[in-house]
Design a protein around this motif. Structure first.
Motif, PDB file in Angstrom:
ATOM      1  N   ASP A   1      20.461   5.401   9.243  1.00 31.20           N
ATOM      2  CA  ASP A   1      20.215   6.590   8.425  1.00 31.20           C
ATOM      3  C   ASP A   1      21.537   7.241   8.019  1.00 31.20           C
ATOM      4  OD1 ASP A   1      18.521   8.515   7.177  1.00 31.20           O
ATOM      5  OD2 ASP A   1      18.900   9.890   8.838  1.00 31.20           O
TER       6      ASP A   1
ATOM      7  N   ILE B   1      14.388   3.404   8.989  1.00 32.03           N
ATOM      8  CA  ILE B   1      15.013   4.438   8.164  1.00 32.03           C
ATOM      9  C   ILE B   1      16.395   3.965   7.728  1.00 32.03           C
ATOM     10  CG2 ILE B   1      13.810   6.414   9.192  1.00 32.03           C
ATOM     11  CD1 ILE B   1      16.313   6.906  10.909  1.00 32.03           C
ATOM     12  N   GLY B   2      16.878   4.543   6.638  1.00 30.08           N
ATOM     13  CA  GLY B   2      18.226   4.261   6.201  1.00 30.08           C
ATOM     14  C   GLY B   2      18.396   2.887   5.581  1.00 30.08           C
TER      15      GLY B   2
ATOM     16  N   GLU C   1      19.533   5.649  14.053  1.00 27.68           N
ATOM     17  CA  GLU C   1      20.242   6.808  13.528  1.00 27.68           C
ATOM     18  C   GLU C   1      21.464   6.373  12.706  1.00 27.68           C
ATOM     19  OE1 GLU C   1      19.389   9.935  13.890  1.00 27.68           O
ATOM     20  OE2 GLU C   1      17.755   9.705  15.315  1.00 27.68           O
TER      21      GLU C   1
END
Length: 381
Positions: free
Chosen positions: A144, A175-176, A141
């Motif tokens: 991202d 992700i990211g 997270e």
């Protein structure tokens, strides 16, 4: 501003603010300095010492901009007075009142900008900046969130009309992005962006959690100045290790098809700088060395003065308890700066459109004690 509210008193108030700006900027001294530098630049041999000449020309450009900005503001103020007086003579002509209101709105924004610039008294405040964003607590997270902040700053720099060079922005595995480093060129870029240095906290429903649970993640922003040419940091060739690898960008795409990305490690300090935006190893290495010199200069300041917060603020772990700003997307929507208290419920305008001026200006107002300064409507648009 509503056109019907423009009054002579509004213009008088702007005139007072403009006079104060002239005092803050030491405008008469700058007019004299502009004339002096213009004479020097026309002398034979001025460019014999290229570094000194470039430094003087940069000073000339800054001082000339300040003088011209105030002179233009005075002309705008005179135009607004003339339009308002003529409107009154013509029985309240609406078109002329609208013209005066439009001029006043533009003038208010211009004076806001000049006042803000006058608060920047640091050695590098009026120069360019190097910004680095790194993920903190939060795992995938956080990577991202780092990419979201990167895109937000790209939008903000575009709104400001600043030139951005992305030095490094490798994609994360899932992700990211792993990190981002970019150089920002423009008026007061470092002075403005140093307000962003610190830990940024995001609260939202996790896009990677099947159970859709709320997740709190963090990313850290570092802002350091681009060193001017007259500051030379010598780095011995034996003190660095240079590695070359294949470049990749956000989303996994290759930046180019050659092994042109460069990683420079400063062995005495352990500082690592990477750059992959340019098309050749030579260009990427040059960009790495510029960033490395800026970081070494900052480190030397820290050793000499133990006042690192003058450059980028205190260094904290990128996690709970250290954030400067919170971005909450769930269960409600709000962005709040924990230093200045500036907040908004329009999260989309901040993250998607890069509307950061209320926060950055609010921070500088808080940091300098200019409590009477209020961003104009155009700052918040």
């Amino acid at each position: 501003m509503d056109a019907s509210t423009v009054t002579v008193e509004d213009l008088d108030s702007l005139a007072v603010r403009l006079a104060e700006v002239e005092s803050y900027l030491h405008l008469e001294e700058k007019r004299e300095r502009v004339a002096e530098l213009e004479r020097k630049s026309a002398e034979p041999g001025f460019w014999d010492d290229a570094e000194v000449a470039r430094s003087l020309m940069a000073e000339l450009s800054r001082d000339r901009d300040d003088v011209q900005s105030v002179e233009h503001a005075r002309e705008s103020l005179a135009d607004a007075r003339a339009a308002l007086e003529l409107a009154e003579e013509m029985g309240g002509d609406e078109e002329l009142i609208k013209e005066a209101a439009s001029t006043v709105a533009q003038l208010t924004h211009a004076i806001d900008e000049m006042e803000l610039s006058s608060w920047f008294t640091g050695k590098f405040d009026h120069g360019d900046a190097i910004v680095t964003i790194k993920p903190g607590q939060g795992g995938l997270e956080a990577q991202d969130w780092t990419f979201m902040l990167f895109k937000m700053y790209m939008k903000y720099c575009a709104r400001r009309g600043w030139k951005v060079t992305v030095n490094d922005c490798p994609a994360a595995e899932v992700i990211g992005i792993d990190r981002a480093t970019f150089t920002v060129e423009g008026k007061d870029a470092f002075g403005m962006l140093r307000a962003e240095a610190g830990v940024h906290r995001l609260v939202r429903i996790s896009p990677t959690d099947d159970k859709k649970r709320r997740q709190t993640t963090f990313a850290g922003v570092e802002v350091i100045p681009v060193l001017p040419d007259d500051i030379d940091i010598e780095i011995a060739s034996d003190d660095i290790r240079v590695d070359v690898y294949h470049a990749s960008g956000p989303g996994g795409q290759g930046v180019n098809t050659t092994d042109s990305a460069v990683r420079v490690t400063h062995l005495p300090t352990g500082i690592v700088v990477t750059c992959q935006n340019e098309r050749s190893q030579i260009q990427n290495k040059a960009a790495c060395m510029q960033i490395l010199k800026a970081r070494l200069y900052e480190l030397e300041l820290q050793k000499r003065e133990e006042e690192l917060d003058q450059i980028r603020g205190p260094k904290h772990a990128i996690g709970f308890g250290n954030q400067i700003r919170s971005y909450v997307l769930y269960p409600y929507q709000m962005v709040k700066d924990l230093r200045s208290g500036v907040e908004t419920g329009n999260v989309e305008a901040v993250l998607e459109d890069g509307d950061l001026d209320p926060f950055i200006i609010g921070y500088h107002r808080w940091a300098t004690g200019n409590a009477d300064y209020t961003p104009s409507e155009s700052d918040a648009e």
